[in-house]
Design a protein around this motif. Structure first.
Motif, mmCIF file in Angstrom:
data_model
loop_
_atom_site.group_PDB
_atom_site.id
_atom_site.type_symbol
_atom_site.label_atom_id
_atom_site.label_comp_id
_atom_site.label_asym_id
_atom_site.label_seq_id
_atom_site.Cartn_x
_atom_site.Cartn_y
_atom_site.Cartn_z
ATOM 1 N N GLU A 150 0.825 -1.198 -0.032
ATOM 2 C CA GLU A 150 -0.047 -0.074 0.165
ATOM 3 C C GLU A 150 0.819 1.205 -0.022
ATOM 4 N N PRO A 151 0.348 2.394 -0.648
ATOM 5 C CA PRO A 151 1.039 3.305 -0.573
ATOM 6 C C PRO A 151 0.830 4.251 0.978
ATOM 7 N N GLU A 152 1.388 5.340 0.955
ATOM 8 C CA GLU A 152 1.250 6.138 2.287
ATOM 9 C C GLU A 152 -0.188 6.796 2.409
ATOM 10 N N VAL A 153 -0.580 7.157 1.239
ATOM 11 C CA VAL A 153 -2.100 7.627 1.162
ATOM 12 C C VAL A 153 -2.568 7.289 -0.223
ATOM 13 N N TRP A 154 -3.816 6.929 -0.052
ATOM 14 C CA TRP A 154 -4.430 6.819 -1.308
ATOM 15 C C TRP A 154 -5.805 7.319 -1.409
ATOM 16 N N LEU A 155 -6.316 7.374 -2.796
ATOM 17 C CA LEU A 155 -7.708 7.840 -3.149
ATOM 18 C C LEU A 155 -8.238 6.665 -4.045
ATOM 19 N N ARG A 156 -9.047 5.792 -3.438
ATOM 20 C CA ARG A 156 -9.786 4.767 -4.179
ATOM 21 C C ARG A 156 -11.282 5.206 -4.716
ATOM 22 N N ASN A 157 -11.580 4.758 -5.782
ATOM 23 C CA ASN A 157 -12.618 4.935 -6.391
ATOM 24 C C ASN A 157 -13.634 3.990 -6.083
ATOM 25 N N ASP A 158 -15.104 4.125 -6.479
ATOM 26 C CA ASP A 158 -15.964 3.246 -6.126
ATOM 27 C C ASP A 158 -15.839 1.958 -6.703
ATOM 28 N N HIS A 159 -14.914 1.740 -7.310
ATOM 29 C CA HIS A 159 -14.864 0.312 -8.232
ATOM 30 C C HIS A 159 -13.566 -0.522 -7.477
ATOM 31 N N LEU A 160 -13.094 0.315 -6.340
ATOM 32 C CA LEU A 160 -12.016 -0.267 -5.504
ATOM 33 C C LEU A 160 -10.770 -0.183 -6.514
ATOM 34 N N GLY A 161 -10.795 0.422 -7.524
ATOM 35 C CA GLY A 161 -9.640 0.863 -8.205
ATOM 36 C C GLY A 161 -8.686 2.002 -7.311
ATOM 37 N N ILE A 162 -7.536 2.578 -7.951
ATOM 38 C CA ILE A 162 -6.750 3.714 -7.100
ATOM 39 C C ILE A 162 -6.803 4.538 -7.991
ATOM 40 N N ASP A 163 -7.192 6.002 -7.740
ATOM 41 C CA ASP A 163 -7.266 7.184 -8.300
ATOM 42 C C ASP A 163 -5.985 7.762 -8.165
ATOM 43 N N LEU A 164 -5.530 7.932 -7.088
ATOM 44 C CA LEU A 164 -4.294 8.600 -6.551
ATOM 45 C C LEU A 164 -3.731 7.729 -5.501
ATOM 46 N N TRP A 165 -2.322 7.464 -5.686
ATOM 47 C CA TRP A 165 -1.176 6.591 -4.952
ATOM 48 C C TRP A 165 -0.305 7.759 -4.547
ATOM 49 N N ILE A 166 0.059 8.147 -3.496
ATOM 50 C CA ILE A 166 0.972 8.804 -2.955
ATOM 51 C C ILE A 166 2.093 8.235 -2.101
ATOM 52 N N GLU A 167 3.285 8.321 -2.353
ATOM 53 C CA GLU A 167 4.306 7.724 -1.883
ATOM 54 C C GLU A 167 5.398 8.746 -1.415
ATOM 55 N N LEU A 168 6.146 8.369 -0.083
ATOM 56 C CA LEU A 168 6.892 9.298 0.292
ATOM 57 C C LEU A 168 8.594 8.759 0.411
ATOM 58 N N GLY A 169 9.420 9.528 0.254
ATOM 59 C CA GLY A 169 10.820 8.945 0.265
ATOM 60 C C GLY A 169 11.376 8.836 -1.064
ATOM 61 N N LEU A 170 12.356 7.737 -1.113
ATOM 62 C CA LEU A 170 13.007 7.577 -2.163
ATOM 63 C C LEU A 170 13.122 5.848 -2.738
ATOM 64 N N PRO A 171 11.746 5.618 -3.187
ATOM 65 C CA PRO A 171 11.526 4.029 -3.336
ATOM 66 C C PRO A 171 12.505 3.899 -4.675
ATOM 67 N N ASP A 172 12.583 2.600 -4.866
ATOM 68 C CA ASP A 172 13.231 1.959 -6.090
ATOM 69 C C ASP A 172 12.144 1.975 -7.288
ATOM 70 N N GLU A 173 12.834 1.620 -8.407
ATOM 71 C CA GLU A 173 11.960 1.896 -9.639
ATOM 72 C C GLU A 173 10.733 0.796 -9.582
ATOM 73 N N ARG A 174 11.000 -0.204 -9.204
ATOM 74 C CA ARG A 174 9.865 -1.428 -9.160
ATOM 75 C C ARG A 174 8.563 -1.023 -8.242
ATOM 76 N N ARG A 175 8.972 -0.254 -7.198
ATOM 77 C CA ARG A 175 7.871 0.084 -6.438
ATOM 78 C C ARG A 175 7.113 1.413 -7.164
ATOM 79 N N ILE A 176 7.806 2.285 -7.886
ATOM 80 C CA ILE A 176 6.992 3.008 -8.555
ATOM 81 C C ILE A 176 6.306 2.608 -9.892
ATOM 82 N N LYS A 177 7.168 1.551 -10.603
ATOM 83 C CA LYS A 177 6.289 0.753 -11.507
ATOM 84 C C LYS A 177 5.012 0.061 -11.247
#
Length: 181
Positions: A66-93
């Motif tokens: 899971e991200p630090e903060v997220w905005l989920r839609n009515d279909h349980l999809g993720i509209d916004l994923w908020i990360e903090l720090g310096l993640p590796d490329e795999r996590r961003i992908k």
């Protein structure tokens, strides 16, 4: 014996003039024992920047999926994923493939600048990714707002965030390292 999270309560009034978003919210932040006060306040700032009545804090450091903060839609999809720090490329992908929009908030000047130099070309490939940088001086001033119970007023206009409480006033300028294509 395991250490427990410290609970912080924040009543936040957000007037985002850039997005015509006006919101009063009562938030609960759980500060993980390994999380710094600065990082917790950056999570709160990220919430303020993208304020929405459906924007939620997640298990954060306690969860790898899971991200630090997220905005989920009515279909349980993720509209916004908020990360903090310096993640590796795999996590961003992963985040960019699961969410409509991804926002990364970086901090810790020396480490963040090195990370950016090493990852800038890789991050450019993610067309739904925004990367925001907050310098150490502004992060320290933001951290001064941290109280177990906070009442904050935030106004966002032309990218600047004005934050105030009963004792403090702060103008914050996040540096955009990358904006969506």
């Amino acid at each position: 014996m395991a250490l427990k999270a410290t609970i912080y309560k924040a009543v936040v009034n957000v007037a985002d003039l850039d997005r015509s978003q006006f919101l009063d919210a009562s938030l609960t932040l759980a500060r993980h024992p390994s999380e710094t006060q600065e990082r917790m306040m950056l999570r709160l700032l990220a919430w303020i920047k993208y304020a929405d009545e459906r924007l939620q804090f997640t298990r954060g450091l306690s969860s790898d999926d899971e991200p630090e903060v997220w905005l989920r839609n009515d279909h349980l999809g993720i509209d916004l994923w908020i990360e903090l720090g310096l993640p590796d490329e795999r996590r961003i992908k992963k985040a960019c493939s699961l969410a409509q929009e991804v926002a990364l908030f970086t901090y810790n000047s020396r480490a963040a600048e090195i990370w950016w130099q090493q990852n800038q070309s890789k991050m450019a490939g993610f067309k739904n990714l925004s990367i925001w940088y907050l310098d150490d001086e502004q992060l320290a001033k933001l951290s001064a707002f941290a109280e177990r119970t906070m009442t904050l007023q935030a106004t966002i206009q032309e990218g600047a965030i004005w934050l105030s409480d009963a004792q403090n006033n702060l103008e914050i300028h996040l540096t955009p390292w990358q904006t969506p294509a």
